[in-house]
Design a protein around this motif. Structure first.
Motif, mmCIF file in Angstrom:
data_model
loop_
_atom_site.group_PDB
_atom_site.id
_atom_site.type_symbol
_atom_site.label_atom_id
_atom_site.label_comp_id
_atom_site.label_asym_id
_atom_site.label_seq_id
_atom_site.Cartn_x
_atom_site.Cartn_y
_atom_site.Cartn_z
ATOM 1 N N ILE A 107 39.857 29.171 33.188
ATOM 2 C CA ILE A 107 40.884 28.598 34.059
ATOM 3 C C ILE A 107 40.250 28.114 35.365
ATOM 4 O O ILE A 107 39.524 28.847 36.014
ATOM 5 C CB ILE A 107 41.988 29.637 34.342
ATOM 6 N N GLU A 108 40.552 26.862 35.737
ATOM 7 C CA GLU A 108 39.996 26.266 36.956
ATOM 8 C C GLU A 108 41.024 26.114 38.064
ATOM 9 O O GLU A 108 40.656 25.981 39.227
ATOM 10 C CB GLU A 108 39.402 24.894 36.628
ATOM 11 N N PHE A 109 42.312 26.098 37.708
ATOM 12 C CA PHE A 109 43.355 25.792 38.690
ATOM 13 C C PHE A 109 44.607 26.610 38.387
ATOM 14 O O PHE A 109 44.987 26.767 37.232
ATOM 15 C CB PHE A 109 43.683 24.290 38.626
ATOM 16 N N LEU A 110 45.256 27.111 39.436
ATOM 17 C CA LEU A 110 46.538 27.809 39.302
ATOM 18 C C LEU A 110 47.570 27.069 40.137
ATOM 19 O O LEU A 110 47.433 26.981 41.356
ATOM 20 C CB LEU A 110 46.425 29.259 39.791
ATOM 21 N N PRO A 111 48.603 26.522 39.501
ATOM 22 C CA PRO A 111 49.623 25.808 40.269
ATOM 23 C C PRO A 111 50.401 26.760 41.170
ATOM 24 O O PRO A 111 50.560 27.942 40.859
ATOM 25 C CB PRO A 111 50.525 25.199 39.192
ATOM 26 N N GLY A 112 50.892 26.251 42.268
ATOM 27 C CA GLY A 112 51.611 27.060 43.245
ATOM 28 C C GLY A 112 52.893 27.679 42.722
ATOM 29 O O GLY A 112 53.314 28.726 43.179
ATOM 30 N N ASN A 113 53.524 27.055 41.758
ATOM 31 C CA ASN A 113 54.789 27.553 41.232
ATOM 32 C C ASN A 113 54.606 28.262 39.886
ATOM 33 O O ASN A 113 55.524 28.326 39.084
ATOM 34 C CB ASN A 113 55.783 26.410 41.088
ATOM 35 N N GLU A 116 57.336 30.806 38.643
ATOM 36 C CA GLU A 116 58.715 30.415 38.899
ATOM 37 C C GLU A 116 59.682 31.007 37.869
ATOM 38 O O GLU A 116 60.801 31.382 38.196
ATOM 39 C CB GLU A 116 58.820 28.889 38.891
ATOM 40 N N HIS A 117 59.265 31.080 36.603
ATOM 41 C CA HIS A 117 60.125 31.594 35.537
ATOM 42 C C HIS A 117 59.860 33.060 35.229
ATOM 43 O O HIS A 117 60.488 33.613 34.326
ATOM 44 C CB HIS A 117 59.929 30.783 34.258
ATOM 45 N N ALA A 118 58.929 33.689 35.910
ATOM 46 C CA ALA A 118 58.562 35.079 35.624
ATOM 47 C C ALA A 118 58.525 35.868 36.932
ATOM 48 O O ALA A 118 57.493 36.349 37.366
ATOM 49 C CB ALA A 118 57.211 35.122 34.913
ATOM 50 N N LYS A 119 59.661 36.017 37.520
ATOM 51 C CA LYS A 119 59.756 36.639 38.843
ATOM 52 C C LYS A 119 59.547 38.147 38.820
ATOM 53 O O LYS A 119 59.398 38.770 39.862
ATOM 54 C CB LYS A 119 61.093 36.290 39.470
ATOM 55 N N SER A 120 59.508 38.756 37.629
ATOM 56 C CA SER A 120 59.331 40.207 37.531
ATOM 57 C C SER A 120 57.866 40.638 37.580
ATOM 58 O O SER A 120 57.576 41.823 37.647
ATOM 59 C CB SER A 120 59.975 40.722 36.239
ATOM 60 N N ILE A 121 56.928 39.697 37.579
ATOM 61 C CA ILE A 121 55.503 40.037 37.572
ATOM 62 C C ILE A 121 55.119 40.751 38.865
ATOM 63 O O ILE A 121 55.412 40.284 39.960
ATOM 64 C CB ILE A 121 54.630 38.787 37.349
ATOM 65 N N GLU A 122 54.443 41.895 38.691
ATOM 66 C CA GLU A 122 54.010 42.713 39.825
ATOM 67 C C GLU A 122 52.495 42.775 39.961
ATOM 68 O O GLU A 122 51.979 42.917 41.065
ATOM 69 C CB GLU A 122 54.544 44.142 39.656
ATOM 70 N N ILE A 123 51.782 42.704 38.839
ATOM 71 C CA ILE A 123 50.321 42.834 38.844
ATOM 72 C C ILE A 123 49.728 41.620 38.144
ATOM 73 O O ILE A 123 50.134 41.285 37.027
ATOM 74 C CB ILE A 123 49.879 44.136 38.138
ATOM 75 N N VAL A 124 48.760 40.966 38.800
ATOM 76 C CA VAL A 124 48.143 39.742 38.285
ATOM 77 C C VAL A 124 46.629 39.859 38.407
ATOM 78 O O VAL A 124 46.126 40.312 39.435
ATOM 79 C CB VAL A 124 48.619 38.518 39.095
ATOM 80 N N SER A 125 45.913 39.432 37.363
ATOM 81 C CA SER A 125 44.453 39.383 37.443
ATOM 82 C C SER A 125 43.938 38.126 36.746
ATOM 83 O O SER A 125 44.275 37.866 35.587
ATOM 84 C CB SER A 125 43.840 40.631 36.790
ATOM 85 N N PHE A 126 43.124 37.378 37.479
ATOM 86 C CA PHE A 126 42.450 36.189 36.950
ATOM 87 C C PHE A 126 40.948 36.286 37.233
ATOM 88 O O PHE A 126 40.293 35.282 37.494
ATOM 89 C CB PHE A 126 43.016 34.913 37.584
ATOM 90 N N ASP A 127 40.394 37.475 37.200
ATOM 91 C CA ASP A 127 38.965 37.676 37.478
ATOM 92 C C ASP A 127 38.091 36.923 36.472
ATOM 93 O O ASP A 127 38.474 36.727 35.316
ATOM 94 C CB ASP A 127 38.601 39.166 37.416
ATOM 95 N N ASN A 128 36.930 36.520 36.939
ATOM 96 C CA ASN A 128 35.909 35.887 36.094
ATOM 97 C C ASN A 128 36.412 34.643 35.378
ATOM 98 O O ASN A 128 36.194 34.441 34.189
ATOM 99 C CB ASN A 128 35.327 36.893 35.101
ATOM 100 N N ASN A 129 37.116 33.785 36.108
ATOM 101 C CA ASN A 129 37.489 32.466 35.655
ATOM 102 C C ASN A 129 36.721 31.457 36.516
ATOM 103 O O ASN A 129 35.849 31.847 37.278
ATOM 104 C CB ASN A 129 39.005 32.270 35.774
ATOM 105 N N LYS A 130 37.049 30.199 36.408
ATOM 106 C CA LYS A 130 36.359 29.162 37.183
ATOM 107 C C LYS A 130 37.269 28.584 38.267
ATOM 108 O O LYS A 130 37.141 27.427 38.636
ATOM 109 C CB LYS A 130 35.902 28.054 36.226
ATOM 110 N N ILE A 131 38.159 29.390 38.772
ATOM 111 C CA ILE A 131 39.138 28.942 39.766
ATOM 112 C C ILE A 131 38.422 28.608 41.069
ATOM 113 O O ILE A 131 37.638 29.414 41.583
ATOM 114 C CB ILE A 131 40.213 30.021 40.000
ATOM 115 N N LYS A 132 38.716 27.424 41.581
ATOM 116 C CA LYS A 132 38.136 26.968 42.839
ATOM 117 C C LYS A 132 39.211 27.052 43.911
ATOM 118 O O LYS A 132 40.320 26.608 43.731
ATOM 119 C CB LYS A 132 37.633 25.530 42.693
ATOM 120 N N ILE A 133 38.838 27.586 45.032
ATOM 121 C CA ILE A 133 39.800 27.748 46.139
ATOM 122 C C ILE A 133 39.524 26.703 47.202
ATOM 123 O O ILE A 133 38.426 26.400 47.550
ATOM 124 C CB ILE A 133 39.707 29.156 46.736
#
Length: 133
Positions: A107-113, A116-133
């Motif tokens: 994964i290189e990009f995470l959209p801001g929204n 939007e359809h999964a408002k119950s999410i409490e824990i998120v991990s995207f470690d070791n991807n190619k996401i650029k900030i």
């Protein structure tokens, strides 16, 4: 398309024992229906599955129909499975999710929204991807 899986109890990120479906080294073809092949442990069924773990699979996006198959799923883990893109539509039917883990993908990009359809999410991990900030 048949997908091999294994059902067992495990410990999740949130310290609770959970019944989960493990899928390893399988390939999901986009837009093709799939049938999970595996035996539940005694007393287990699709409604008792709380987590789904896909590891080292070949998939382009979150497989459709997971929530219909496992209506009480709260934890989705997709590790090292070559996912390159996630978007808010991928979470449209995953309204009960509390934890997601997409470590080790492409994964290189995470959209801001994204959630939007999964408002119950409490824990998120995207470690070791190619996401650029």
């Amino acid at each position: 398309m048949e997908i091999q899986c294994e059902y067992k109890c495990c410990i999740s990120i949130v310290p609770k024992i959970r019944y989960a479906c493990f899928i390893r080294e399988q390939e999901f073809e986009p837009n093709l229906p799939y049938k999970l092949i595996g035996n539940h442990i005694i007393g287990g069924n699709n409604k008792s599955v709380k987590g789904v773990v896909l590891k080292q699979c070949k998939i382009l996006r979150i497989p459709e129909g997971l929530m219909k198959t496992f209506p009480n799923m709260v934890h989705l883990c997709i590790h090292a499975s070559n996912i390159k893109v996630v978007n808010k539509e991928d979470f449209r039917d995953l309204k009960n999710l509390k934890e997601i883990d997409f470590d080790g993908n492409e994964i290189e990009f995470l959209p801001g929204n994204l959630f939007e359809h999964a408002k119950s999410i409490e824990i998120v991990s995207f470690d070791n991807n190619k996401i650029k900030i």
